[in-house]
Design a protein around this motif. Structure first.
Motif, PDB file in Angstrom:
ATOM      1  N   HIS A 104       0.861  -1.174   0.000  1.00 45.51           N
ATOM      2  CA  HIS A 104       0.000   0.000   0.000  1.00 45.51           C
ATOM      3  C   HIS A 104       0.900   1.229   0.000  1.00 45.51           C
ATOM      4  O   HIS A 104       2.057   1.164   0.421  1.00 45.51           O
ATOM      5  CB  HIS A 104      -0.905  -0.014   1.229  1.00 45.51           C
ATOM      6  N   CYS A 167      -0.664   0.110  15.050  1.00 48.81           N
ATOM      7  CA  CYS A 167      -0.385  -0.355  13.690  1.00 48.81           C
ATOM      8  C   CYS A 167      -0.855   0.695  12.685  1.00 48.81           C
ATOM      9  O   CYS A 167      -1.989   1.179  12.757  1.00 48.81           O
ATOM     10  CB  CYS A 167      -1.099  -1.681  13.439  1.00 48.81           C
ATOM     11  N   TYR A 168       0.007   1.034  11.760  1.00 50.83           N
ATOM     12  CA  TYR A 168      -0.325   2.066  10.787  1.00 50.83           C
ATOM     13  C   TYR A 168      -1.447   1.634   9.860  1.00 50.83           C
ATOM     14  O   TYR A 168      -1.500   0.495   9.386  1.00 50.83           O
ATOM     15  CB  TYR A 168       0.898   2.427   9.936  1.00 50.83           C
ATOM     16  N   TYR A 169      -2.340   2.585   9.568  1.00 45.81           N
ATOM     17  CA  TYR A 169      -3.405   2.393   8.584  1.00 45.81           C
ATOM     18  C   TYR A 169      -3.485   3.654   7.739  1.00 45.81           C
ATOM     19  O   TYR A 169      -3.543   4.764   8.274  1.00 45.81           O
ATOM     20  CB  TYR A 169      -4.754   2.148   9.273  1.00 45.81           C
ATOM     21  N   ARG A 170      -3.459   3.481   6.435  1.00 50.29           N
ATOM     22  CA  ARG A 170      -3.589   4.622   5.536  1.00 50.29           C
ATOM     23  C   ARG A 170      -4.706   4.330   4.542  1.00 50.29           C
ATOM     24  O   ARG A 170      -4.605   3.403   3.747  1.00 50.29           O
ATOM     25  CB  ARG A 170      -2.284   4.887   4.798  1.00 50.29           C
ATOM     26  N   THR A 177      -1.737   9.208   7.460  1.00 54.45           N
ATOM     27  CA  THR A 177      -1.604   7.922   8.136  1.00 54.45           C
ATOM     28  C   THR A 177      -2.291   7.968   9.496  1.00 54.45           C
ATOM     29  O   THR A 177      -2.164   8.945  10.236  1.00 54.45           O
ATOM     30  CB  THR A 177      -0.129   7.569   8.310  1.00 54.45           C
ATOM     31  N   ARG A 180      -3.865   2.707  14.602  1.00 50.89           N
ATOM     32  CA  ARG A 180      -4.991   1.973  15.180  1.00 50.89           C
ATOM     33  C   ARG A 180      -4.516   0.631  15.736  1.00 50.89           C
ATOM     34  O   ARG A 180      -3.551   0.057  15.228  1.00 50.89           O
ATOM     35  CB  ARG A 180      -6.059   1.725  14.116  1.00 50.89           C
ATOM     36  N   ALA A 182      -4.526  -3.401  16.128  1.00 52.09           N
ATOM     37  CA  ALA A 182      -4.788  -4.412  15.101  1.00 52.09           C
ATOM     38  C   ALA A 182      -4.487  -5.818  15.595  1.00 52.09           C
ATOM     39  O   ALA A 182      -3.555  -6.037  16.376  1.00 52.09           O
ATOM     40  CB  ALA A 182      -3.959  -4.120  13.854  1.00 52.09           C
ATOM     41  N   ARG A 199      -3.539  -8.127   8.619  1.00 53.28           N
ATOM     42  CA  ARG A 199      -3.916  -7.221   9.709  1.00 53.28           C
ATOM     43  C   ARG A 199      -5.419  -7.008   9.707  1.00 53.28           C
ATOM     44  O   ARG A 199      -6.016  -6.804   8.645  1.00 53.28           O
ATOM     45  CB  ARG A 199      -3.218  -5.866   9.523  1.00 53.28           C
ATOM     46  N   TRP A 201      -7.701  -4.321  11.572  1.00 47.62           N
ATOM     47  CA  TRP A 201      -7.715  -3.169  12.460  1.00 47.62           C
ATOM     48  C   TRP A 201      -8.978  -3.196  13.308  1.00 47.62           C
ATOM     49  O   TRP A 201     -10.065  -3.556  12.826  1.00 47.62           O
ATOM     50  CB  TRP A 201      -7.634  -1.883  11.656  1.00 47.62           C
ATOM     51  N   PRO A 215     -10.902  -2.647   6.709  1.00 46.87           N
ATOM     52  CA  PRO A 215     -10.307  -2.997   8.000  1.00 46.87           C
ATOM     53  C   PRO A 215      -9.406  -4.216   7.954  1.00 46.87           C
ATOM     54  O   PRO A 215      -8.735  -4.515   8.935  1.00 46.87           O
ATOM     55  CB  PRO A 215     -11.525  -3.245   8.891  1.00 46.87           C
ATOM     56  N   ARG A 217      -6.306  -6.108   5.705  1.00 48.56           N
ATOM     57  CA  ARG A 217      -5.343  -6.035   4.610  1.00 48.56           C
ATOM     58  C   ARG A 217      -4.219  -7.031   4.867  1.00 48.56           C
ATOM     59  O   ARG A 217      -3.890  -7.344   6.007  1.00 48.56           O
ATOM     60  CB  ARG A 217      -4.734  -4.634   4.483  1.00 48.56           C
TER      61      ARG A 217
END
Length: 347
Positions: A104, A167-170, A177, A180, A182, A199, A201, A215, A217
């Motif tokens: 991503h 944990c990064y979420y974009r 970014t 959240r 996960a 993951r 989230w 949510p 990936r």
């Protein structure tokens, strides 16, 4: 998704055209520079041909296909859409990314929060290993609360699952970014080597999945691999989602199981050499029926007995939550091989 994004995905799929065909058009075969198959929905035959080599774009590009019988033509994104029965292009693009293990979009460089994953090379097996190593056991975490909320309370033998609080979420390339909590799952090969990570989230209180568009990936090398619970020998149960697989495992804790993470990846699953009986944990999902049928046929061609386990509702987690453990035991007992009832359910 923009036209440019679709074009780039088609080009990247074209670079792996034969792998795409072997995965999604498994009823066909290679003939010189082409893959021959019945049609774009993976029926047997020789009417449709896919270019396996060629330029990256244009009329003769790798991945372009034509059906001499119907006059249909397209690219490999169309193949993914038709073979899996996907209606929304976002789902097609997500599946293409999963197949290619594309990263991503990487966050812009910012100050790295403690324990975050922003500095990783997203999408690589090494990045997935580092992310999993940074996570913690799920006992006493939001991940455990989340699973308990799905009626998954027996978590022995689930070392493949961990919890990451930051944990990064974009959401997309143009969004900032977010950080959240996960549920993190290790994807491994037959030898137990980690090749990827999945993951999920979570909501801030663990009551469900995070209120975001995607949510769930995965990243890394996923094709043929899975999230594994127990070491497979002669008997193995395989399904798509983690929660779907963990649900029958509540009453079959000694049976080795795995989650392939999608119908397409379930169809491409690699079998342990000692395997002699495979249980396919089904979802009542028409889009995945073709992929599961392909897995069953491939297992049978290798002399592996394949048995479908079918839920009463949409999936086995629906059954577990609605009807409870006793009902799940009764339903599975009627579907298992008698030898496995004695070994895994009554032993």
């Amino acid at each position: 998704m923009s036209r440019l994004d679709a074009s780039e995905l088609a080009i990247r799929l074209g670079r792996e055209a034969e792998a795409v065909c072997r995965h999604y058009l498994s009823s066909g075969h290679r003939a010189g520079r082409y893959w021959l198959v019945g049609d774009v929905r993976n029926n047997p035959g020789r009417s449709m041909f896919v270019r396996l080599t060629g330029s990256e774009s244009g009329k003769g590009a790798a991945g372009k296909w034509s059906d001499a019988s119907t006059g249909e033509h397209g690219d490999l994104l169309d193949v993914i859409r038709e073979t899996l029965g996907l209606a929304d292009f976002r789902d097609v693009a997500e599946e293409a990314r999963r197949f290619l293990a594309l990263p991503h979009p990487q966050p812009e460089k910012t100050r790295t929060p403690t324990g975050s994953t922003s500095s990783m090379a997203f999408g690589s097996p090494e990045a997935s290993r580092r992310l999993f190593a940074m996570a913690q056991p799920i006992s006493g975490t939001l991940a455990e609360i989340y699973l308990h909320g799905r009626a998954i309370t027996s978590l022995s033998g689930t070392a493949a699952l961990r919890y990451h609080p930051r944990c990064y979420y974009r959401p997309d390339a143009h969004s900032p970014t977010e950080i959240r909590p996960a549920l993190v799952a290790a994807v491994t090969d037959l030898a137990g080597n980690q090749t990827g990570v999945h993951r999920t989230w979570l909501a801030p209180d663990g009551s469900g999945k995070a209120p975001v568009e995607t949510p769930r990936r995965a990243m890394g090398d996923l094709l043929g691999h899975a999230v594994r619970f127990g070491a497979a020998d002669e008997v193995l149960a395989a399904g798509e989602g983690i929660e779907t697989v963990l649900s029958p495992r509540q009453v079959l804790p000694r049976m080795p199981m795995l989650a392939a993470l999608s119908a397409a990846h379930l169809a491409a699953l690699l079998f342990p050499p000692s395997l002699r009986r495979l249980y396919v944990i089904k979802d009542r999902d028409p889009a995945g029926d073709g992929a599961r049928d392909s897995l069953v046929a491939r297992a049978a061609s290798l002399g592996i007995e394949a048995i479908s386990l079918t839920p009463r509702e949409g999936d086995f987690n629906d059954d577990l939550r609605r009807f409870g453990v006793d009902s799940l035991i009764t339903g599975l007992k009627d579907q298992l091989h008698p030898e496995d009832v004695r070994r895994f359910l009554e032993g």
